[in-house]
Enzyme design. Structure first.
Site, PDB file in Angstrom:
ATOM      1  N   GLU A  44     -55.163 -14.644 -19.846  1.00 43.43           N
ATOM      2  CA  GLU A  44     -54.495 -15.816 -19.268  1.00 43.43           C
ATOM      3  C   GLU A  44     -54.948 -16.023 -17.826  1.00 43.43           C
ATOM      4  OE1 GLU A  44     -49.909 -17.449 -18.589  1.00 43.43           O
ATOM      5  OE2 GLU A  44     -50.253 -15.336 -19.047  1.00 43.43           O
ATOM      6  N   LYS A 130     -50.526 -24.797 -21.987  1.00 42.21           N
ATOM      7  CA  LYS A 130     -49.295 -24.042 -22.191  1.00 42.21           C
ATOM      8  C   LYS A 130     -48.113 -25.000 -22.223  1.00 42.21           C
ATOM      9  CE  LYS A 130     -47.311 -19.716 -20.380  1.00 42.21           C
ATOM     10  NZ  LYS A 130     -47.443 -18.726 -19.284  1.00 42.21           N
ATOM     11  N   CYS A 164     -49.294 -16.175 -23.557  1.00 39.08           N
ATOM     12  CA  CYS A 164     -48.206 -15.351 -23.042  1.00 39.08           C
ATOM     13  C   CYS A 164     -46.890 -15.627 -23.791  1.00 39.08           C
ATOM     14  CB  CYS A 164     -48.078 -15.528 -21.528  1.00 39.08           C
ATOM     15  SG  CYS A 164     -47.389 -14.083 -20.664  1.00 39.08           S
TER      16      CYS A 164
END
Length: 307
Positions: A44, A130, A164
């Protein structure tokens, strides 16, 4: 060809040094491909950096001038998508004939997004923004929408990405399973032991291979003029790794990697996808569409001036 070699790269990126991080990403992808990897995952925010331990001068109801200046530097380190960085990495995957998923920070107008970039033998393919930054990440990153939730067909397996804590979003997982993801790429900075249980759960639930790449970052890797809450001792570990590769039946094939940077590889038997889904296919024979319905809005939510 029923087998595929995959790699997850565990490495830390340097804040405010995107050209240097791009060079490291290029070298790491080339090294992984040299080990036979056909699919390679980087952590990430590898391009643009993950500012672990920095608060950007924010308290409820107040911001500081120093925090605004820190954000300016961070925003200048973000990349445009597509842009020169995606072109360079796309040229590399064309040369190597591999696929790669690379975490980055995208600058879109004046808003930053945490993204996963997809590359293949054809170059840059697409990206995923995201959907929901976690906690203080919302100070520096905007939210994605349903228009960037790709599953990329490599011809042998289908790649998708959850960044994540998106891995904790049940409906997002269900949407990706419904798109037929086979190789679940999980760029992350979550280094807790509990993350390993999540990766095994996703693999077992989706009956997919999970490729989780985490950063390994020490205080010494940050510029001297920023001060993380963890302290300024050079050997302080800010992000502790834990990269791993898991099979569709929950077997850990590689990792978790701790105590430093490195590259994990594993040979994936793609036949395990069918073997795993024999008794559990959560969007097929194990689903109950007569009871449950999932609606996904994949509309792009750009602001448009209609005057």
């Amino acid at each position: 060809m029923t087998h595929l070699t995959a790699a997850v790269v565990q490495a830390g990126s340097r804040l405010f040094d995107t050209p240097g991080d791009l060079g490291r990403a290029r070298d790491l992808i080339r090294e992984a491909a040299g080990r036979g990897a056909e699919v390679i995952v980087l952590p990430e925010a590898f391009l643009g950096g993950y500012p672990k331990g920095l608060d950007f001068g924010v308290t409820v109801g107040s911001r500081t001038a120093e925090g605004r200046e820190l954000f300016r530097r961070y925003a200048e380190s973000a990349i445009t998508v597509p842009g020169p960085e995606t072109a360079e990495l796309g040229a590399l995957t064309r040369e190597l004939g591999c696929h790669a998923v690379v975490g980055a920070v995208e600058r879109r107008g004046s808003t930053l997004h945490c993204v996963a970039l997809f590359f293949g033998p054809e170059g840059f393919l697409t990206h995923h923004r995201k959907l929901m930054p976690t906690a203080a990440e919302r100070v520096i990153w905007g939210t994605g929408d349903g228009s960037t939730m790709p599953v990329v067909d490599t011809g042998r397996a289908r790649l998708g990405a959850a960044i994540c804590w998106e891995n904790y979003m049940p409906l997002f997982r269900a949407a990706m399973y419904a798109k037929g993801v086979d190789l679940w790429c999980a760029p992350t900075v979550d280094d807790r032991e509990s993350w390993q249980a999540t990766m095994c759960h996703v693999a077992l639930e989706g009956r997919c291979f999970v490729l989780s790449a985490n950063q390994y970052l020490r205080r010494a890797d940050l510029p001297a003029d920023v001060h993380p809450v963890q302290g300024d001792a050079p050997d302080t570990v800010l992000i502790g790794g834990g990269s791993t590769i898991v099979s569709p039946l929950g077997e850990v094939l590689a990792g978790p990697l701790r105590d430093g940077e490195g590259i994990l590889t594993a040979e994936l038997d793609l036949g395990d996808l069918a073997r795993g889904r024999f008794d559990l296919d959560v969007t097929g024979h194990y689903a109950r569409p007569d009871i449950f319905t999932l609606e996904v809005d994949e509309t792009a939510r750009d602001v448009r001036f209609a005057g």
